[in-house]
Every structure is written in C-alpha cells, then in structure tokens.
Design an enzyme around this catalytic site. Structure first.
Site, PDB file in Angstrom:
ATOM      1  N   THR A   1      10.390  10.032  99.048  1.00 48.13           N
ATOM      2  CA  THR A   1       9.845   9.178  98.392  1.00 48.13           C
ATOM      3  C   THR A   1       9.745   9.589  96.125  1.00 48.13           C
ATOM      4  OG1 THR A   1       6.954   8.404  98.144  1.00 48.13           O
ATOM      5  CG2 THR A   1       7.406  10.986  97.524  1.00 48.13           C
ATOM      6  N   GLY A   2       9.392   8.754  96.095  1.00 45.60           N
ATOM      7  CA  GLY A   2       8.864   9.192  94.022  1.00 45.60           C
ATOM      8  C   GLY A   2      10.419   8.683  93.661  1.00 45.60           C
ATOM      9  N   ILE A   3       9.811   9.764  92.863  1.00 45.27           N
ATOM     10  CA  ILE A   3      11.279  10.060  92.288  1.00 45.27           C
ATOM     11  C   ILE A   3      12.690  10.632  93.014  1.00 45.27           C
ATOM     12  CG2 ILE A   3      11.865  11.850  89.946  1.00 45.27           C
ATOM     13  CD1 ILE A   3       8.911  11.476  89.242  1.00 45.27           C
ATOM     14  N   GLY A   4      12.130  11.506  94.136  1.00 45.32           N
ATOM     15  CA  GLY A   4      13.539  12.156  94.270  1.00 45.32           C
ATOM     16  C   GLY A   4      14.266  10.562  95.358  1.00 45.32           C
TER      17      GLY A   4
ATOM     18  N   SER B   1       6.935  19.678  83.975  1.00 40.65           N
ATOM     19  CA  SER B   1       6.077  18.204  83.922  1.00 40.65           C
ATOM     20  C   SER B   1       5.880  19.471  82.416  1.00 40.65           C
ATOM     21  CB  SER B   1       4.572  18.485  84.693  1.00 40.65           C
ATOM     22  OG  SER B   1       4.285  17.650  84.469  1.00 40.65           O
TER      23      SER B   1
ATOM     24  N   TYR C   1      -1.364  24.770  89.066  1.00 46.20           N
ATOM     25  CA  TYR C   1      -0.263  23.639  88.881  1.00 46.20           C
ATOM     26  C   TYR C   1       0.356  23.786  87.881  1.00 46.20           C
ATOM     27  CZ  TYR C   1       2.041  19.214  88.522  1.00 46.20           C
ATOM     28  OH  TYR C   1       2.667  18.651  87.690  1.00 46.20           O
TER      29      TYR C   1
END
Length: 304
Positions: free
Chosen positions: A38-41, A164, A189
């Site tokens: 999913t997403g960026i991956g 990030s 995080y």
C-alpha cells in the site's frame, strides 16, 4: 469539488511539490520493498517494475500483498513482481524471509526499508520490543544485517531507509528505548524515525568500502494508511485537506531519486529529491555509534 477544480489545485500544488523523473532502466536488477502492499511502498514497487526490475513485495499481510501484485501486473506490462511474507515485528519471520531470499535470489541491488507503523497504542513485538521502535528501526536494522552479504555480492548496491521530517523532534532515550517506564505514541514514533537517520549515517560509514550506498529519505506529508492510529481531529484534517498533501506517488519521488540517481553522497538525508538538513541529533556521530551498539545488543547480534 468538481474534477476541474481538483485539477487546478493539484496543478498549483505542483509548483511547491518538486516533481522528478528519470529514464533509468533496471533490467536484470532485483529490488526488495518492505511494506509494498500500500501507499508509498506500492508506488515505489510499481515504478521499479516499470523500469524492468524484479521487485519483491515484502509484506506482513499476504492477502494485501497479492492484491498489490495483481494491481501492478495489471498496470505494468511484463512486470516481474514476487510476494514474500515478512513481519518486521518478529525476528523469526525476518530470519525466514532472509533465508528465502538467499535461496531464491542471485543478487540484491536495492533494499528499500519502507514499511512502518505510526503513533499507535502501546504494544510490543514478538520479541518484546516497543512496536514502533521494534518495527521502524530494529526490524529494518536486523533485515539489513541479514541481507548485507547479498548486497555486498551485488555491489554497487543501495539501502534506502524511509524516515520522516518528524525525526527532527526525536530524541534517543537510551535509558528507556522500549518505552517500558513510560510511553507516549508520538515520542516513540519520532524516536524511531530519528533512529532511521542515525542508522543510515552509521551504516554508510561501515559499508562504504564494499560498494554499498545508504540513504535516509523524508517522503514528506503523504496521504497513506499510517494516519489510522492518529487522533480523530488529525485524521479529519488529512481527509478534509487531502488535496494539500502529497499523493503516495509523489511521496515515492525521493525514494526513487535515491534509488536511481548515481553518485549521490552516501549516509546523507534526502528530501524533495535533494540532500537536506537533518536535525542536530541526527548529525551526532556518538549517538549513532551508541544506538548501533544498543541495537546489536537488543537483537543479540555482532555487526562491526
């Protein structure tokens, strides 16, 4: 909003979100992308497949992984994608995955440590590590350790750690790495994201002479499934103002930039397809070295 308004807004935002493209082909190359379902991956894996790479989707949820593979195969003609089980919250799963890779792959040119969890309620991995530190940092640290011989054999090769901008708020709490004394989801995080940058810095220095380059990347603020554990107000903001946030495809640009651009400085932190400033804590060689030693101790490995 109507479609025309959407296009206008995205066009304006394109002036601020640095676009990037490359005609580099990867025929005969092999890439692993963690969290590629999913997403960026998923967007990263799809782009690499378009370039002719053999792409291994390393995912915890095999149902979602198979769906992602089907999506890529439908969108990319002649794509070579393989799904493999990898649970970064379980060192046994990581060992099993690495063993499978050595048994099936002759080379590994790109290791993209993309998977992650964000701002979740307190929980622990199968080995007792706090989930965010355990998955985001220790899981990828251990995976890279196990695959280093194949990366060395395939040199020049690259390791890309997705961090990030939030790393700049992080601090490595060596007295309570696993948040056993106190837990705050945001602090845990940002500590894990700072650990990604420090790991990149230390690893780059250790593997420079064997032809392996290492990069830490900030994908930017991206609309992905990571928001599911965030507070309702923040989730509402992301959903309401989604047009102001990068799409997963845009979030993958810097990862792909580092993967495909030759001659980039190893060990550096990248954002918007360029070397960027990281926090003072992320530049601290002593902290990087200390974190390396602590990570090896927690995992019970020797990696010099």
């Amino acid at each position: 909003w109507c479609k025309n308004e959407y296009i206008k807004v995205r066009t304006i935002l394109g002036l601020f979100f640095k676009s990037w493209s490359s005609d580099v082909q990867l025929d005969g190359k092999t890439a692993i992308v963690t969290g590629a379902n999913t997403g960026i991956g998923k967007e990263t894996a799809k782009d690499l497949a378009k370039r002719g790479a053999r792409v291994i989707l390393a995912c915890r949820d095999m149902v979602k992984a198979e769906q992602a593979a089907c999506d890529i195969l439908r969108e990319v003609e002649n794509a070579i994608v393989v799904t493999c089980k990898l649970d970064l919250a379980d060192t046994k799963s990581i060992c099993d995955f690495a063993q499978l890779i050595y048994n099936t792959e002759k080379s590994l040119n790109l290791l993209i440590n993309n998977a992650g969890v964000a701002i979740c309620p307190y929980s622990t991995t199968a080995d007792g590590f706090e989930m965010q530190f355990g998955v985001n940092h220790l899981g990828h640290f251990f995976l890279t350790f196990l695959l280093m011989d194949l990366l060395k054999h395939s040199a020049p090769s690259k390791v890309i750690n997705v961090s990030s901008l939030a790393h700049s708020m992080g601090k490595i709490n060596f007295e309570d790495l696993n948040s056993e004394k106190s837990y705050h989801p945001v602090k845990a995080y940002v500590q894990s994201k700072l650990a990604n940058v420090l790991f990149t810095r230390e690893l780059a220095a250790k593997v420079e002479e064997i032809g392996v380059s290492v990069y830490a990347v900030n994908p930017g603020v991206v609309k992905t499934d990571l928001v599911r554990h965030m507070k309702k107000a923040l989730q509402f903001f992301v959903k309401t103002f989604g047009l102001l946030i990068k799409t997963p495809a845009e979030g993958a640009y810097t990862t792909l930039y580092c993967a495909l651009t030759p001659g980039l400085p190893s060990g550096a932190y990248y954002s918007d397809c360029a070397v960027a400033l990281c926090s003072r804590a992320a530049n601290d060689n002593n902290t990087a070295s200390r974190l390396w030693a602590a990570s090896c101790h927690l995992l019970g490995i020797r990696w010099r």
